[in-house]
Motif scaffolding. Sequence first.
Motif, mmCIF file in Angstrom:
data_model
loop_
_atom_site.group_PDB
_atom_site.id
_atom_site.type_symbol
_atom_site.label_atom_id
_atom_site.label_comp_id
_atom_site.label_asym_id
_atom_site.label_seq_id
_atom_site.Cartn_x
_atom_site.Cartn_y
_atom_site.Cartn_z
ATOM 1 N N GLU A 206 24.765 33.763 29.796
ATOM 2 C CA GLU A 206 24.037 34.064 31.032
ATOM 3 C C GLU A 206 22.584 34.461 30.787
ATOM 4 O OE1 GLU A 206 25.246 37.828 33.031
ATOM 5 O OE2 GLU A 206 26.574 38.129 31.332
ATOM 6 N N HIS A 207 22.283 35.053 29.635
ATOM 7 C CA HIS A 207 20.897 35.469 29.374
ATOM 8 C C HIS A 207 20.122 34.439 28.560
ATOM 9 C CE1 HIS A 207 20.971 39.352 31.278
ATOM 10 N NE2 HIS A 207 22.175 39.551 30.761
ATOM 11 N N LEU A 208 20.728 33.286 28.324
ATOM 12 C CA LEU A 208 20.039 32.274 27.522
ATOM 13 C C LEU A 208 19.782 31.012 28.327
ATOM 14 C CD1 LEU A 208 21.677 32.746 24.032
ATOM 15 C CD2 LEU A 208 19.356 33.309 24.754
ATOM 16 N N VAL A 209 18.909 31.146 29.304
ATOM 17 C CA VAL A 209 18.458 29.988 30.075
ATOM 18 C C VAL A 209 16.961 29.883 29.840
ATOM 19 C CG1 VAL A 209 18.205 29.001 32.374
ATOM 20 C CG2 VAL A 209 20.285 30.253 31.773
ATOM 21 N N PHE A 210 16.507 28.687 29.454
ATOM 22 C CA PHE A 210 15.108 28.522 29.036
ATOM 23 C C PHE A 210 14.318 27.848 30.159
ATOM 24 C CE2 PHE A 210 17.905 27.838 25.250
ATOM 25 C CZ PHE A 210 17.834 29.143 24.810
ATOM 26 N N PRO A 315 18.529 21.175 25.445
ATOM 27 C CA PRO A 315 19.421 21.997 26.261
ATOM 28 C C PRO A 315 18.623 22.932 27.158
ATOM 29 C CG PRO A 315 19.221 22.934 24.076
ATOM 30 C CD PRO A 315 18.376 21.701 24.068
ATOM 31 N N GLN A 316 19.153 23.191 28.362
ATOM 32 C CA GLN A 316 18.482 24.153 29.255
ATOM 33 C C GLN A 316 18.893 25.582 28.932
ATOM 34 O OE1 GLN A 316 20.278 22.302 32.552
ATOM 35 N NE2 GLN A 316 19.273 20.443 31.858
ATOM 36 N N GLY A 317 19.987 25.733 28.191
ATOM 37 C CA GLY A 317 20.459 27.072 27.853
ATOM 38 C C GLY A 317 21.364 27.020 26.632
ATOM 39 N N THR A 318 21.922 28.156 26.272
ATOM 40 C CA THR A 318 22.854 28.380 25.136
ATOM 41 C C THR A 318 22.150 28.494 23.790
ATOM 42 O OG1 THR A 318 23.463 26.099 24.436
ATOM 43 C CG2 THR A 318 24.686 27.047 26.302
#
Length: 388
Positions: A206-210, A315-318
Amino acid sequence: MSTRPLLNRSLAGMGTTIFAEMSALATATGSINLGQGFPDTDGPEEVREAAVRALRAGLGNQYPPGPGIPELRTAIAEHQQRFHGLTFDPDTEVLVTAGATEAIAAALLALLEPGDEVIAFEPFYDSYAACIAMAGARRVPLTLRAPSFRPDLDELRSLITPRTRLLLVNTPHNPTGTVLTPEELAAIAALAVEHDLLVVTDEVYEHLVFGGAHHPIAALPGMRERTVSISSAGKTFSFTGWKVGWVTGAPELVTAVRTAKQYLTYVSAGPFQYAVAEALRLPDGYYADFRADLHRKRDLLVAGLTAAGFRAFEPQGTFFVTTDITPLGEKDGLEFCRSLPARCGVVAIPNAVFYDDPEAGRSQVRFAFCKREGVLEEAVARLKRLAV
Ligand code: PMP
Ligand code: GLN
């Protein structure tokens, strides 16, 4: 001796997890491990110290309360409010688990019965398939296809049958890095409401969205009473070995999940629960710096893999970037990953193992970027040797 296999048949074919296999290969060959998603530096010193303090003060050294210590449940509720505007009662709507892994297992074992169908995004995180199988239910894949890895929402609608019990959502999504948009989430939520489905949502990243934002599906109209939300301290605070995770949801849902959970581990991670309660209250700057650090590392690895001849899907996140290896003249990700340590001293994960139809992900390979920049640079330098 009976000829019946020892392993329960619902787990047939699920040998050692790919993460264990590939981490063992990395250790045996001394390779750089960009396989399993764990950071190669520990989280904040003050959080580590909080665990030491708890341990020394005798906090949590004996069985903590079944639902988790009140301090942590309160901190989880505050965190849901602070970041997502979601209100949960720490006493009835929050449950502490042994990592997100136990939360997933307890939720699926509690909410599913034999014959139920579960629709989940494919490629699936490996424990989803195992836990759905252990519950005697059937997984129904909604395949996310390269290059965009977006869910086809018409296809989702067509997969719903009278036996569908639950939608298993994962955003940000491991391994593709897809982050569901508000529109996609609204469409998924509308289908859940229309067909009266439960939703289990795995939001450990949840806190790893770029660049964009994470949107919890539980916040959408009609979803609070049907959604079990799952997260974990492992990823957000870089302490994957502590195995502190949690569930939030309406009281009936949390009670059901707790009923299953109490017979899995009962409780876990006593002193670490105190430390995670402190971690969740870290200032916004911690979360922003953590995200910015991983964002830089994502860019470094995506650029490096592209320069090394991979097709990298940003990737947009992770923690992960999925690549396609066909531009390197390779076809089979599993073979490629098994040979990679000998060829250049790097370990990665073949995405095919996350698909019911391995052909769909055969040429995809996942690399983790939650590593020190020097390590990522060295890995890229080694991978560049493949093309020559
Ligand atoms: N869900 C996803 C999508 C993951 O990538 C992981 C691995 N961190 C987990 C669940 C398991 O989390 P934990 O280590 O907290 O059990
Ligand atoms: N979540 C980690 C990953 O996707 C692995 C956790 C595990 O080994 N079960 O790499």
